[in-house]
Design a protein around this motif. Sequence first.
Motif, short mmCIF file in Angstrom:
data_model
loop_
_atom_site.label_atom_id
_atom_site.label_comp_id
_atom_site.label_asym_id
_atom_site.label_seq_id
_atom_site.Cartn_x
_atom_site.Cartn_y
_atom_site.Cartn_z
N GLY A 120 47.12 44.74 42.09
CA GLY A 120 48.13 45.17 40.91
C GLY A 120 49.62 44.41 41.64
O GLY A 120 49.66 43.98 42.29
N ILE A 121 50.35 44.46 40.57
CA ILE A 121 51.67 43.84 40.73
C ILE A 121 52.65 44.51 41.67
O ILE A 121 53.21 43.87 42.52
CB ILE A 121 52.33 43.17 39.60
CG1 ILE A 121 53.56 42.40 39.51
CG2 ILE A 121 52.86 44.49 38.63
CD1 ILE A 121 53.06 40.90 39.91
N LYS A 122 52.80 45.72 41.57
CA LYS A 122 53.54 46.54 42.36
C LYS A 122 53.45 46.31 44.09
O LYS A 122 54.47 45.87 44.69
CB LYS A 122 53.58 47.87 41.97
CG LYS A 122 55.01 48.80 42.78
CD LYS A 122 55.19 50.08 42.14
CE LYS A 122 56.14 50.85 42.91
NZ LYS A 122 56.27 52.09 42.15
N PRO A 123 52.28 46.60 44.41
CA PRO A 123 51.66 46.26 45.83
C PRO A 123 52.13 45.01 46.25
O PRO A 123 52.58 44.58 47.35
CB PRO A 123 50.39 46.74 46.02
CG PRO A 123 50.06 47.73 44.94
CD PRO A 123 51.15 47.14 43.65
N MET B 62 52.99 35.31 48.04
CA MET B 62 51.88 36.54 47.75
C MET B 62 50.50 35.87 47.82
O MET B 62 49.46 36.28 47.54
CB MET B 62 51.96 36.50 46.08
CG MET B 62 53.09 37.40 45.78
SD MET B 62 52.92 37.59 44.07
CE MET B 62 54.61 38.69 43.76
N LYS B 63 50.25 35.06 48.99
CA LYS B 63 48.99 34.54 49.18
C LYS B 63 48.07 35.46 50.03
O LYS B 63 46.97 35.29 50.11
CB LYS B 63 49.27 33.31 50.37
CG LYS B 63 49.73 32.25 49.59
CD LYS B 63 50.17 30.98 50.47
CE LYS B 63 50.71 29.77 49.83
NZ LYS B 63 50.80 28.61 50.67
N GLY B 64 48.59 36.51 50.79
CA GLY B 64 47.86 37.39 51.39
C GLY B 64 47.11 38.30 50.69
O GLY B 64 45.96 38.96 51.24
#
Length: 69
Positions: free
Chosen positions: A15-18, A7-9
């Motif tokens: 938000g969490i979903k995208p 999830m570094k990008g």
Amino acid sequence: MAKKKSMKGLGARYGIKPRKQYTQVHLMLKEKRTCPDCGSKKLSREAVGIWKCQKCGFKIAGTAYDVKL
């Protein structure tokens, strides 16, 4: 230790979903695939929908993020 998700990008934005969708696509894009022609694990994405084997030069058309053989 558990495998760290990618999830570094995006950081803490959007938000969490995208971020989960981004992680799922990113991990699917980077996984190793076998070449249907020579059987090696060197099949990688050359462009959107075009996949090429690094070893034998075999090209195949697939979807944008995955190859459906």
